[in-house]
Design an enzyme around this catalytic site. Structure first.
Site, PDB file in Angstrom:
ATOM      1  N   LYS A 218      34.782  66.522  27.996  1.00  0.00           N
ATOM      2  CA  LYS A 218      34.459  67.304  26.806  1.00  0.00           C
ATOM      3  C   LYS A 218      35.706  67.922  26.189  1.00  0.00           C
ATOM      4  CE  LYS A 218      31.875  70.581  29.637  1.00  0.00           C
ATOM      5  NZ  LYS A 218      32.629  71.080  30.778  1.00  0.00           N
TER       6      LYS A 218
ATOM      7  N   LYS B  10      38.383  59.576  32.869  1.00  0.00           N
ATOM      8  CA  LYS B  10      36.976  60.010  32.805  1.00  0.00           C
ATOM      9  C   LYS B  10      36.628  60.541  31.407  1.00  0.00           C
ATOM     10  CE  LYS B  10      37.044  64.858  33.878  1.00  0.00           C
ATOM     11  NZ  LYS B  10      36.486  66.056  34.332  1.00  0.00           N
TER      12      LYS B  10
ATOM     13  N   LYS C 159      45.304  69.958  34.170  1.00  0.00           N
ATOM     14  CA  LYS C 159      45.160  71.006  33.150  1.00  0.00           C
ATOM     15  C   LYS C 159      46.475  71.714  32.887  1.00  0.00           C
ATOM     16  CE  LYS C 159      40.263  71.960  32.975  1.00  0.00           C
ATOM     17  NZ  LYS C 159      39.184  72.915  33.130  1.00  0.00           N
TER      18      LYS C 159
HETATM   19  P1  TYM Z   1      32.376  70.522  34.239  1.00  0.00           P
HETATM   20  O1  TYM Z   1      31.859  71.564  33.303  1.00  0.00           O
HETATM   21  O2  TYM Z   1      33.684  69.894  33.929  1.00  0.00           O
HETATM   22  O3  TYM Z   1      31.315  69.366  34.402  1.00  0.00           O
HETATM   23  C1  TYM Z   1      29.978  69.635  34.749  1.00  0.00           C
HETATM   24  C2  TYM Z   1      29.429  68.557  35.637  1.00  0.00           C
HETATM   25  O4  TYM Z   1      29.515  67.291  35.002  1.00  0.00           O
HETATM   26  C3  TYM Z   1      30.200  66.377  35.847  1.00  0.00           C
HETATM   27  N1  TYM Z   1      31.003  65.462  35.008  1.00  0.00           N
HETATM   28  C4  TYM Z   1      30.891  64.139  35.011  1.00  0.00           C
HETATM   29  N2  TYM Z   1      30.100  63.297  35.718  1.00  0.00           N
HETATM   30  C5  TYM Z   1      30.237  61.969  35.482  1.00  0.00           C
HETATM   31  N3  TYM Z   1      31.105  61.454  34.586  1.00  0.00           N
HETATM   32  C6  TYM Z   1      31.915  62.258  33.856  1.00  0.00           C
HETATM   33  N4  TYM Z   1      32.763  61.743  32.966  1.00  0.00           N
HETATM   34  C7  TYM Z   1      31.831  63.671  34.061  1.00  0.00           C
HETATM   35  N5  TYM Z   1      32.456  64.722  33.511  1.00  0.00           N
HETATM   36  C8  TYM Z   1      31.950  65.821  34.113  1.00  0.00           C
HETATM   37  C9  TYM Z   1      31.100  67.252  36.704  1.00  0.00           C
HETATM   38  O5  TYM Z   1      31.496  66.592  37.887  1.00  0.00           O
HETATM   39  C10 TYM Z   1      30.210  68.434  36.961  1.00  0.00           C
HETATM   40  O6  TYM Z   1      29.308  68.166  38.001  1.00  0.00           O
HETATM   41  N6  TYM Z   1      34.220  73.193  38.024  1.00  0.00           N
HETATM   42  C11 TYM Z   1      33.000  72.664  37.451  1.00  0.00           C
HETATM   43  C12 TYM Z   1      31.959  73.726  37.132  1.00  0.00           C
HETATM   44  C13 TYM Z   1      31.641  74.597  38.294  1.00  0.00           C
HETATM   45  C14 TYM Z   1      30.791  74.250  39.376  1.00  0.00           C
HETATM   46  C15 TYM Z   1      30.754  75.399  40.226  1.00  0.00           C
HETATM   47  C16 TYM Z   1      30.074  73.104  39.715  1.00  0.00           C
HETATM   48  C17 TYM Z   1      32.083  75.856  38.484  1.00  0.00           C
HETATM   49  N7  TYM Z   1      31.539  76.351  39.648  1.00  0.00           N
HETATM   50  C18 TYM Z   1      30.037  75.408  41.411  1.00  0.00           C
HETATM   51  C19 TYM Z   1      29.342  73.108  40.918  1.00  0.00           C
HETATM   52  C20 TYM Z   1      29.329  74.252  41.736  1.00  0.00           C
HETATM   53  C21 TYM Z   1      33.352  71.948  36.156  1.00  0.00           C
HETATM   54  O7  TYM Z   1      34.357  72.219  35.563  1.00  0.00           O
HETATM   55  O8  TYM Z   1      32.397  71.101  35.738  1.00  0.00           O
END
Ligand code: TYM
Length: 339
Positions: free
Chosen positions: A204, A201, A119
């Site tokens: 979004k 990967k 990032k």
């Molecule tokens: P975020 O918003 O990027 O993504 C949300 C969830 O989706 C999963 N994910 C994927 N899984 C498979 N293939 C992909 N291409 C893919 N892209 C995203 C992510 O692994 C995630 O599970 N930091 C986290 C949000 C967060 C969080 C937390 C999660 C903040 N606090 C506490 C768990 C516990 C994030 O940015 O996810």
């Protein structure tokens, strides 16, 4: 003698950032798994809005997307009667614990985080301190609830590791304050790849909309994106997870496997000898069939603002109650006057 012990359910915490269009990756890697866990665990799922402002957001859009994410969780099958659903910024304990844990986290360990490196490369004009300490806020989200399991996609596992390290360090100093959580990955779909650069990967925040499928895309757009997914020139449908040249086909096989409840190997067998065009059409249809009912439910829910508001308000209350127990304990341990 018969024992009268009611077994307590293990607790799950997870969340998605409302920072863009929720993708098929988010659904298959995380949310779909949450749905299957909600009967057997005590589940808490949040809309992680505090995390999103580590990258500039348009305020009105962030508000809109946060509510849309709640509607999407429910449309995907998360039952608000069974789970606690809340907006992260509605519970100040997250930011409060994050401050404390910042003082128990080393610069060196944060510097190693791949998400920070990625990032900060993408947002070179805004490498803010929040982006750097992001994993500490995430650790706080998890540790506040004495969480057992954190179902996430593969990309978040490094953050779960640092969360465990921080918790263990704190416990070593003050006794058993935090439960040590574990990450939970799905068998297939833990890392859905970009449709245009299948060694990256699906994300979004990818500037190329053809690289990801948004859960909000028109169905014909979804079809087109899958049909124009980058593959290879070999023309053979085989699952070879270690062959980079097959990354595109491997990804489509994985997607097909998850949405049809099969394995990539079996999907490959079913399509062996077929051309890529036929295969891609079948994947497109299966993905659209998966998303269609979710979208219908979403369209209905998003109109019912009062219902959504009721859910996030109830969620804020329950999450506050649970989080305060841990926060009070932490404050006491570090030497703050609590009552
Ligand atoms: P975020 O918003 O990027 O993504 C949300 C969830 O989706 C999963 N994910 C994927 N899984 C498979 N293939 C992909 N291409 C893919 N892209 C995203 C992510 O692994 C995630 O599970 N930091 C986290 C949000 C967060 C969080 C937390 C999660 C903040 N606090 C506490 C768990 C516990 C994030 O940015 O996810």
């Amino acid at each position: 003698m018969e024992q009268n012990v009611t077994e307590q359910k293990k607790r799950i915490f997870s969340g998605v950032q409302p920072s863009g269009n929720i993708t098929l990756g988010n659904y298959l890697g995380a949310i779909k798994n949450w749905v299957s866990l909600q009967d057997d665990y005590e589940c808490i799922f949040a809309m992680m809005d505090l995390h999103t402002i580590t990258v500039r957001q348009t305020p009105a859009e962030l508000r809109k997307r946060t509510l849309e994410l709640l509607a999407l969780y429910i449309a995907c099958g998360i039952d608000p009667e069974k789970c606690t659903l809340f907006i992260q910024s509605h519970n100040s304990a997250h930011a409060e614990l994050a401050w404390v844990l910042n003082c128990y986290t080393y610069m060196g360990e944060l510097q190693r985080m791949t998400q920070f490196k990625d990032k900060s490369a993408r947002h070179a004009d805004n490498i803010n301190a929040g982006l750097f300490t992001y994993p500490v806020l995430m650790a706080s989200d998890i540790l506040l609830y004495q969480t057992d399991l954190v179902p996430v996609g593969k990309d978040q596992m490094q953050h779960i590791e640092i969360c465990r390290d921080i918790a263990q360090r704190f416990n070593a100093l003050y006794g058993d304050v935090f439960k040590i959580p574990e990450g939970l990955l799905v068998k297939s779909g833990a890392k859905i790849m970009s449709l245009q650069e299948p060694t990256k990967k699906m994300s979004k925040s990818d500037p190329n909309p053809k690289s990801f499928i948004s859960m909000m895309d028109d169905f014909n757009v979804i079809s087109k994106k899958i049909k124009s997914a980058v593959t290879d020139s070999e023309g053979i449908i085989e699952y070879r997870p270690d062959d980079e040249n097959k990354a595109g086909i491997n990804n489509l096989l994985s997607i097909m496997a998850v949405v049809t409840g099969s394995t990539p190997e079996d999907v490959a067998k079913n399509f062996s000898g077929e051309g890529y065009g036929t295969f891609k059409s079948a994947v497109a249809d299966a993905v659209v069939d998966t998303i269609r009912p979710i979208r219908e439910e979403y369209d209905r829910l998003i109109k019912d603002k009062a219902y959504l508001q009721q859910i996030y308000k109830n969620g804020a209350e329950s999450s506050h109650r649970l989080a305060q127990r841990t926060l009070k304990k932490v404050y006491k341990k570090v030497g703050f006057i609590v009552d």
